[in-house]
Design a protein around this motif. Structure first.
Motif, PDB file in Angstrom:
ATOM      1  N   ARG A  85     -66.207 -90.303  38.112  1.00 14.33           N
ATOM      2  CA  ARG A  85     -64.839 -89.852  38.307  1.00 14.33           C
ATOM      3  C   ARG A  85     -63.932 -90.275  38.617  1.00 14.33           C
ATOM      4  O   ARG A  85     -62.780 -90.798  37.810  1.00 14.33           O
ATOM      5  N   ASN A  86     -64.271 -91.967  39.293  1.00 15.11           N
ATOM      6  CA  ASN A  86     -63.722 -93.081  39.674  1.00 15.11           C
ATOM      7  C   ASN A  86     -63.410 -94.554  38.359  1.00 15.11           C
ATOM      8  O   ASN A  86     -62.781 -95.062  38.286  1.00 15.11           O
ATOM      9  N   GLU A  87     -64.948 -94.368  37.366  1.00 17.35           N
ATOM     10  CA  GLU A  87     -65.528 -95.207  37.098  1.00 17.35           C
ATOM     11  C   GLU A  87     -63.767 -94.073  35.513  1.00 17.35           C
ATOM     12  O   GLU A  87     -63.492 -95.258  34.898  1.00 17.35           O
ATOM     13  N   LEU A  88     -64.465 -93.113  35.439  1.00 19.14           N
ATOM     14  CA  LEU A  88     -63.207 -92.819  34.248  1.00 19.14           C
ATOM     15  C   LEU A  88     -62.200 -92.385  34.374  1.00 19.14           C
ATOM     16  O   LEU A  88     -61.215 -92.716  33.478  1.00 19.14           O
ATOM     17  N   PHE A 110     -64.562 -98.438  44.411  1.00 24.78           N
ATOM     18  CA  PHE A 110     -65.210 -97.301  43.443  1.00 24.78           C
ATOM     19  C   PHE A 110     -66.542 -97.017  44.111  1.00 24.78           C
ATOM     20  O   PHE A 110     -66.792 -95.524  43.147  1.00 24.78           O
ATOM     21  N   ALA A 111     -67.208 -98.071  44.157  1.00 21.11           N
ATOM     22  CA  ALA A 111     -68.905 -97.377  44.349  1.00 21.11           C
ATOM     23  C   ALA A 111     -69.108 -97.659  45.886  1.00 21.11           C
ATOM     24  O   ALA A 111     -70.626 -97.786  46.297  1.00 21.11           O
ATOM     25  N   ALA A 112     -68.142 -97.447  46.752  1.00 18.53           N
ATOM     26  CA  ALA A 112     -69.132 -97.651  48.777  1.00 18.53           C
ATOM     27  C   ALA A 112     -69.444 -96.285  48.393  1.00 18.53           C
ATOM     28  O   ALA A 112     -70.099 -96.577  49.617  1.00 18.53           O
ATOM     29  N   ILE A 149     -71.904 -95.628  47.057  1.00 17.45           N
ATOM     30  CA  ILE A 149     -73.514 -95.981  46.694  1.00 17.45           C
ATOM     31  C   ILE A 149     -73.745 -97.003  46.827  1.00 17.45           C
ATOM     32  O   ILE A 149     -73.245 -97.803  45.777  1.00 17.45           O
ATOM     33  N   PRO A 150     -74.377 -97.253  47.923  1.00 16.98           N
ATOM     34  CA  PRO A 150     -74.946 -98.490  48.124  1.00 16.98           C
ATOM     35  C   PRO A 150     -75.509 -99.690  47.140  1.00 16.98           C
ATOM     36  O   PRO A 150     -74.869-100.717  46.795  1.00 16.98           O
ATOM     37  N   SER A 151     -76.708 -99.360  46.081  1.00 16.09           N
ATOM     38  CA  SER A 151     -77.163 -99.660  45.370  1.00 16.09           C
ATOM     39  C   SER A 151     -76.986-100.179  44.643  1.00 16.09           C
ATOM     40  O   SER A 151     -76.574-101.051  44.267  1.00 16.09           O
ATOM     41  N   ILE A 152     -75.423 -99.490  44.089  1.00 14.46           N
ATOM     42  CA  ILE A 152     -74.782 -99.356  43.070  1.00 14.46           C
ATOM     43  C   ILE A 152     -73.468-100.390  43.022  1.00 14.46           C
ATOM     44  O   ILE A 152     -73.274-101.489  42.809  1.00 14.46           O
ATOM     45  N   LEU A 153     -73.255-100.902  44.270  1.00 14.18           N
ATOM     46  CA  LEU A 153     -72.299-101.331  44.913  1.00 14.18           C
ATOM     47  C   LEU A 153     -72.518-103.035  44.549  1.00 14.18           C
ATOM     48  O   LEU A 153     -72.405-103.679  44.780  1.00 14.18           O
ATOM     49  N   TYR A 154     -74.282-102.927  45.718  1.00  9.49           N
ATOM     50  CA  TYR A 154     -74.508-103.910  45.492  1.00  9.49           C
ATOM     51  C   TYR A 154     -75.084-104.394  43.775  1.00  9.49           C
ATOM     52  O   TYR A 154     -74.568-106.121  43.904  1.00  9.49           O
ATOM     53  N   ALA A 155     -75.655-103.624  43.020  1.00  5.52           N
ATOM     54  CA  ALA A 155     -75.811-104.114  41.628  1.00  5.52           C
ATOM     55  C   ALA A 155     -74.515-104.702  41.043  1.00  5.52           C
ATOM     56  O   ALA A 155     -74.793-105.601  40.158  1.00  5.52           O
TER      57      ALA A 155
END
Length: 538
Positions: free
Chosen positions: A52-55, A170-172, A174-180
């Motif tokens: 939802r943050n991305e959209l 936006f991605a805080a 989910i750490p894996s998405i934040l790192y990527a």
């Protein structure tokens, strides 16, 4: 009556406990399958927050990337800037497409682990596209002037900070998405700064690494906050579900209790005639036999038995009448027949009715009432029953040689009270609420007095509440009890002030008599009114 609802409550509680245990086992299996320590619904909620943050930024982020591309055209070829903008927007479109697909899928069919892997890959693609910004125009910048090198690299450093802030927000969760999404660009910017082989840019690269670590620490706090919020919401939902469960149990118990109470009222109403008919026959026949109306009873034992039968029948009839009265009051079928009365007359009548009983126990009964008290608007039968119940309790609990005072007076708010004070054993303070309940009896009074059903005070309290009043029971051990019923001020009937006070009527103030004035009017009309007044001499 209460055993059935309690059994239903226990059964539903056991079912709820089994359901909760089954849900916990299912959640544990789902965690093991998902490879995470979080609850599956938490993982789904975190992914939903990210999507939802991305959209929500589907338009603003491409616009920001376009500003970055326009800015880098000052030191890089336009073609390179346009190519980078197309790549980064394409990566963003892929991520948004995956997000829309995720929201359209039913939650029950979503494989959280597979979707998280998809988002990590899409974010990695987007992160690599953003990292290419550090490489745009790198060859042209190295050969440019010092001022151009400084301004371009400071802008790249600022761009890194902006991107890190946005991706952390936006991605805080989910750490894996934040790192990527952030590691590739951080590495690219640090590498470009280190290529300049200058202490200032080396310090800038070190600052970039420190800022990145700070944002990771900030993301950890944001993730913890999001998890706490989800846990609180889950606890709230569980509490609401449990409250709904208990409410359904309570509603079921209330319905059963109301049904049982209705059945009880119908039973008592039906059985009143069935009980009183044979009881009246027992009382009538035993009274005839005791009075020896059809001949003497020679055996004294038989006479004693007949007296016991008569007394027992009277006691049973009194008990039945009390139960039926209380049932009518509780079911709202007790109707008040109100009329003007004096409370002083009520206590005087009750005193005369129970005088023989008081004299038999050697108890002195006195009255305290003012003759100037106005009348009250109340049900005479109900007030008499209130006084008789209070006086009967006093006679029952007061020892031989004691004293009972019946008093009537005015209250400060304009009402009136009826009080019965005795010198009996008293009631402990912690037992007063108990004796006010139906069938409630105090321990000390039960040991030292006659038996009873414990309905007298309950009936008194209900009857006075029907009048809008209250019962105040004050007692002290070995010093007696004061039972006071209070009628509110609106039930006191006060005499109206005369419009013409006695001796100051209008005809007296004018010095004329009403009879001569009437005769004069009749003469003026020619005596057409007839009668003796018309014929009276002038």
């Amino acid at each position: 009556m209460s055993a059935i609802p309690e059994e239903v409550a226990r059964r539903r509680s056991r079912e709820y406990a089994r359901t909760r245990a089954s849900n916990d086992l299912r959640e544990t299996r789902a965690r093991l399958a998902a490879g995470t320590s979080l609850k599956p619904e938490f993982e789904y909620e975190l992914l939903t927050m990210f999507v939802r943050n991305e959209l929500g930024a589907a338009v603003t982020m491409p616009a920001l990337y376009a500003l970055f591309a326009l800015a880098c055209m000052f030191w890089a070829p336009t073609v390179d800037a346009v190519i980078w903008l197309v790549i980064v927007i394409a990566a963003k479109v892929v991520l948004l497409d995956q997000g829309r697909r995720f929201l359209l899928a039913p939650p029950s069919q979503v494989n959280v682990r597979a979707w998280r892997r998809r988002f990590v890959i899409a974010e990695l693609f987007s992160g690599l596209a953003l990292a290419c910004f550090a490489l745009v125009g790198v060859r042209e910048t190295l050969g440019a002037s010092t001022e151009m090198i400084f301004s371009s690299h400071v802008f790249i450093f600022a761009t890194l900070i902006v991107v890190l802030a946005i991706r952390t927000m936006f991605a805080a969760s989910i750490p894996s998405i934040l790192y990527a999404g952030t590691v590739p660009m951080t590495i690219a910017v640090v590498a470009r700064l280190l290529l300049l082989d200058n202490s200032f840019y080396f310090a800038l690269a070190t600052m970039a690494v420190g800022i990145y670590l700070y944002f990771l620490f900030l993301a950890r706090g944001l993730r913890s906050t999001a998890l706490s919020m989800l846990e609180y919401r889950t606890e709230k939902d569980a509490l609401i579900a449990e409250l709904e469960e208990q409410k359904s149990v309570s509603d079921d118990a209330r319905r059963r209790a109301e049904t049982a109470n209705t059945a009880k009222s119908k039973f008592l109403a039906t059985m009143s005639h069935e009980l009183r008919t044979p009881l009246n026959a027992i009382l009538g026949f035993s009274e005839v036999m005791k009075s020896e109306m059809f001949g003497p009873i020679e055996n004294p034992k038989y006479q004693e038995y007949v007296g016991n039968i008569l007394e027992s029948g009277k006691h049973l009839l009194h008990l039945i009448n009390e139960i039926l009265d209380l049932t009518r009051i509780e079911s709202g079928r007790y109707e008040l027949h109100e009329e003007p009365l004096r409370l002083a007359d009520v206590i005087d009548e009750c005193h005369r009715l129970l005088k023989l009983r008081a004299d038999a126990k050697g108890i002195e009964v006195s009255e305290e009432a003012s003759a100037e008290l106005p009348v009250v608007w109340a049900d005479q039968r109900a007030m008499r029953q209130i006084c008789l119940n209070l006086m009967s309790n006093a006679l029952k609990f007061t020892p031989k040689g004691g004293r009972i005072v019946l008093s009537v007076g005015a209250t400060p708010d304009g009402g009136q009270f009826l009080s019965v004070r005795d010198t009996g054993p008293g009631i402990p303070a912690d037992e007063i609420p108990k004796v006010l309940q139906a069938f409630g009896q105090g321990t000390l009074a039960h040991q030292t007095a006659e038996g009873g059903a414990g309905l007298g005070l309950a009936i008194v309290q209900n009857l006075i509440e029907l009048h809008g009043g209250s019962l105040d029971l004050q007692s002290e051990l070995r010093k007696g009890t004061d039972a006071k019923v209070v009628l509110p001020g609106f039930r006191v009937l006060r005499a109206m002030v005369p419009l013409q006070p006695l001796g100051q009527e209008t005809h007296r103030a004018r010095g004329t008599s009403p009879r001569p004035a009437r005769q004069a009017r009749l003469r003026a009309r020619g005596g057409r009114d007839g009668g003796s007044d018309a014929a009276a001499p002038g």
